[in-house]
Design a protein around this motif. Structure first.
Motif, PDB file in Angstrom:
ATOM      1  N   ARG A  33      46.749  55.869  20.295  1.00  0.00           N
ATOM      2  CA  ARG A  33      46.735  56.643  21.518  1.00  0.00           C
ATOM      3  C   ARG A  33      45.993  57.946  21.319  1.00  0.00           C
ATOM      4  O   ARG A  33      45.944  58.497  20.237  1.00  0.00           O
ATOM      5  CB  ARG A  33      48.163  56.963  21.987  1.00  0.00           C
ATOM      6  CG  ARG A  33      48.958  55.718  22.355  1.00  0.00           C
ATOM      7  CD  ARG A  33      50.298  56.095  22.926  1.00  0.00           C
ATOM      8  NE  ARG A  33      51.068  54.891  23.231  1.00  0.00           N
ATOM      9  CZ  ARG A  33      52.300  54.898  23.693  1.00  0.00           C
ATOM     10  NH1 ARG A  33      52.915  56.025  23.909  1.00  0.00           N
ATOM     11  NH2 ARG A  33      52.919  53.761  23.947  1.00  0.00           N
ATOM     12  N   ARG A  63      51.394  49.365  32.255  1.00  0.00           N
ATOM     13  CA  ARG A  63      51.314  50.809  32.448  1.00  0.00           C
ATOM     14  C   ARG A  63      50.830  51.126  33.862  1.00  0.00           C
ATOM     15  O   ARG A  63      49.964  50.436  34.396  1.00  0.00           O
ATOM     16  CB  ARG A  63      50.363  51.438  31.431  1.00  0.00           C
ATOM     17  CG  ARG A  63      50.875  51.403  29.996  1.00  0.00           C
ATOM     18  CD  ARG A  63      49.993  52.256  29.080  1.00  0.00           C
ATOM     19  NE  ARG A  63      48.640  51.724  29.010  1.00  0.00           N
ATOM     20  CZ  ARG A  63      48.222  50.833  28.129  1.00  0.00           C
ATOM     21  NH1 ARG A  63      49.077  50.332  27.245  1.00  0.00           N
ATOM     22  NH2 ARG A  63      46.970  50.418  28.119  1.00  0.00           N
ATOM     23  N   THR A 127      61.614  54.170  30.107  1.00  0.00           N
ATOM     24  CA  THR A 127      60.342  53.446  30.142  1.00  0.00           C
ATOM     25  C   THR A 127      59.168  54.386  29.903  1.00  0.00           C
ATOM     26  O   THR A 127      58.189  54.009  29.254  1.00  0.00           O
ATOM     27  CB  THR A 127      60.165  52.688  31.469  1.00  0.00           C
ATOM     28  OG1 THR A 127      60.405  53.579  32.568  1.00  0.00           O
ATOM     29  CG2 THR A 127      61.127  51.520  31.557  1.00  0.00           C
ATOM     30  N   LEU A 128      59.264  55.619  30.394  1.00  0.00           N
ATOM     31  CA  LEU A 128      58.213  56.599  30.126  1.00  0.00           C
ATOM     32  C   LEU A 128      58.096  56.855  28.628  1.00  0.00           C
ATOM     33  O   LEU A 128      56.988  56.900  28.081  1.00  0.00           O
ATOM     34  CB  LEU A 128      58.509  57.905  30.867  1.00  0.00           C
ATOM     35  CG  LEU A 128      57.608  59.102  30.538  1.00  0.00           C
ATOM     36  CD1 LEU A 128      56.148  58.812  30.863  1.00  0.00           C
ATOM     37  CD2 LEU A 128      58.090  60.344  31.285  1.00  0.00           C
ATOM     38  N   GLY A 131      56.237  54.002  27.021  1.00  0.00           N
ATOM     39  CA  GLY A 131      54.795  54.073  27.269  1.00  0.00           C
ATOM     40  C   GLY A 131      54.093  52.773  27.592  1.00  0.00           C
ATOM     41  O   GLY A 131      52.869  52.755  27.697  1.00  0.00           O
ATOM     42  N   SER A 132      54.835  51.680  27.792  1.00  0.00           N
ATOM     43  CA  SER A 132      54.173  50.397  28.050  1.00  0.00           C
ATOM     44  C   SER A 132      54.659  49.705  29.319  1.00  0.00           C
ATOM     45  O   SER A 132      54.124  48.666  29.700  1.00  0.00           O
ATOM     46  CB  SER A 132      54.375  49.447  26.865  1.00  0.00           C
ATOM     47  OG  SER A 132      55.757  49.211  26.642  1.00  0.00           O
ATOM     48  N   SER A 133      55.668  50.271  29.977  1.00  0.00           N
ATOM     49  CA  SER A 133      56.191  49.701  31.213  1.00  0.00           C
ATOM     50  C   SER A 133      56.718  50.830  32.081  1.00  0.00           C
ATOM     51  O   SER A 133      56.878  51.965  31.623  1.00  0.00           O
ATOM     52  CB  SER A 133      57.298  48.689  30.915  1.00  0.00           C
ATOM     53  OG  SER A 133      58.390  49.323  30.283  1.00  0.00           O
ATOM     54  N   PHE A 134      57.000  50.516  33.351  1.00  0.00           N
ATOM     55  CA  PHE A 134      57.594  51.521  34.227  1.00  0.00           C
ATOM     56  C   PHE A 134      58.429  50.834  35.289  1.00  0.00           C
ATOM     57  O   PHE A 134      58.330  49.627  35.507  1.00  0.00           O
ATOM     58  CB  PHE A 134      56.530  52.439  34.833  1.00  0.00           C
ATOM     59  CG  PHE A 134      55.602  51.805  35.849  1.00  0.00           C
ATOM     60  CD1 PHE A 134      55.706  52.112  37.201  1.00  0.00           C
ATOM     61  CD2 PHE A 134      54.605  50.919  35.451  1.00  0.00           C
ATOM     62  CE1 PHE A 134      54.841  51.545  38.141  1.00  0.00           C
ATOM     63  CE2 PHE A 134      53.731  50.358  36.379  1.00  0.00           C
ATOM     64  CZ  PHE A 134      53.856  50.664  37.730  1.00  0.00           C
ATOM     65  N   GLN A 180      51.484  59.443  27.749  1.00  0.00           N
ATOM     66  CA  GLN A 180      52.272  58.245  27.442  1.00  0.00           C
ATOM     67  C   GLN A 180      51.648  56.982  28.015  1.00  0.00           C
ATOM     68  O   GLN A 180      51.662  55.922  27.385  1.00  0.00           O
ATOM     69  CB  GLN A 180      53.693  58.402  27.986  1.00  0.00           C
ATOM     70  CG  GLN A 180      54.564  59.394  27.228  1.00  0.00           C
ATOM     71  CD  GLN A 180      54.804  58.963  25.798  1.00  0.00           C
ATOM     72  OE1 GLN A 180      54.125  59.432  24.876  1.00  0.00           O
ATOM     73  NE2 GLN A 180      55.751  58.073  25.594  1.00  0.00           N
ATOM     74  N   TYR A 181      51.100  57.089  29.206  1.00  0.00           N
ATOM     75  CA  TYR A 181      50.588  55.903  29.886  1.00  0.00           C
ATOM     76  C   TYR A 181      49.053  55.802  29.875  1.00  0.00           C
ATOM     77  O   TYR A 181      48.488  54.924  30.514  1.00  0.00           O
ATOM     78  CB  TYR A 181      51.076  55.886  31.337  1.00  0.00           C
ATOM     79  CG  TYR A 181      52.537  55.541  31.494  1.00  0.00           C
ATOM     80  CD1 TYR A 181      53.092  54.425  30.867  1.00  0.00           C
ATOM     81  CD2 TYR A 181      53.375  56.323  32.291  1.00  0.00           C
ATOM     82  CE1 TYR A 181      54.426  54.100  31.024  1.00  0.00           C
ATOM     83  CE2 TYR A 181      54.713  55.996  32.471  1.00  0.00           C
ATOM     84  CZ  TYR A 181      55.230  54.892  31.826  1.00  0.00           C
ATOM     85  OH  TYR A 181      56.561  54.559  31.997  1.00  0.00           O
TER      86      TYR A 181
END
Length: 219
Positions: A33, A63, A127-128, A131-134, A180-181
């Motif tokens: 990242r 993301r 989820t934040l 860093g891979s879903s929300f 993060q995203y």
């Protein structure tokens, strides 16, 4: 006399314009990242004693690609305390669940006029951090499946300006979300970009400044 160790929130606000460099030791994974901002203090739904959602929030295993900024059109209170931030989070959740009939708060995060951040919809914070879903929220028609919704406490459609503490922490939170995203700061929008609304008021006029400060804080 004993002194409480300053929180990360207050350390973030101590620098020029509330910004800090992102490339601090331990804040980025080499080769994975880009440099990103340090996580600010965010009060979780359990910390402000949120009501349980009516049903389990839907998790999107990807993301988001943008941030949408709002204002809540609540009173422009002069109470800048953490307790008021929690009261405001309750007010928003009650409005969205009881008046709108939604399963939970429609926003992912709220930023109080005193500069305190609260988690809105349940699981938004966990989820934040991953860093891979929300979590699918309910803040912007047509954009909920691809964006994070951040709402600022107060009403800014009649010329009022957000307090400095609120603005600085909005910058900090947006920088963390972008990091993060992997969202480019250019992908920060206002609610009115996607519909007929005055939201987020004067904050929409300040979006170029917000994008610029977020980019600077990310290094």
């Amino acid at each position: 006399m004993s002194f409480r160790k300053p929180s990360r929130r207050h350390m973030l606000l101590a620098g020029s314009g509330g910004l800090i460099a992102a490339a601090l030791p331990g804040t980025a994974h080499a080769g994975a990242r880009a440099a990103r901002a340090v996580e600010p203090d965010i009060d979780s739904t359990s910390q402000w004693n949120a009501r349980p959602p009516r049903s389990t929030p839907r998790l999107l295993n990807r993301r988001p690609t943008k941030i949408v900024v709002h204002h809540t059109v609540g009173p422009n209170t002069s109470d800048f305390s953490r307790a008021q931030a929690h009261t405001h989070a309750h007010w928003v959740q009650d409005l969205h669940m009881d008046d709108n009939g939604w399963l939970d708060s429609g926003y992912h995060f709220l930023v109080s006029r005193g500069g305190w951040i609260t988690e809105g919809r349940h699981r938004s914070l966990s989820t934040l951090r991953g860093g891979s879903s929300f979590v699918l929220a309910s803040h912007t028609s047509g954009q909920n499946e691809q964006s994070i919704g951040i709402a600022s406490e107060g009403a800014y459609h009649d010329g009022a300006q957000p307090p400095a503490a609120q603005w600085d922490v909005l910058v900090t939170l947006c920088a963390y979300v972008c990091g993060q995203y992997r969202i480019a700061p250019t992908q920060i929008y206002g609610h009115k970009d996607f519909g007929t609304t005055l939201c987020p008021g004067v904050i929409h006029d300040k979006l170029p400044q917000l994008r610029s400060q977020v980019a600077a804080s990310m290094g």
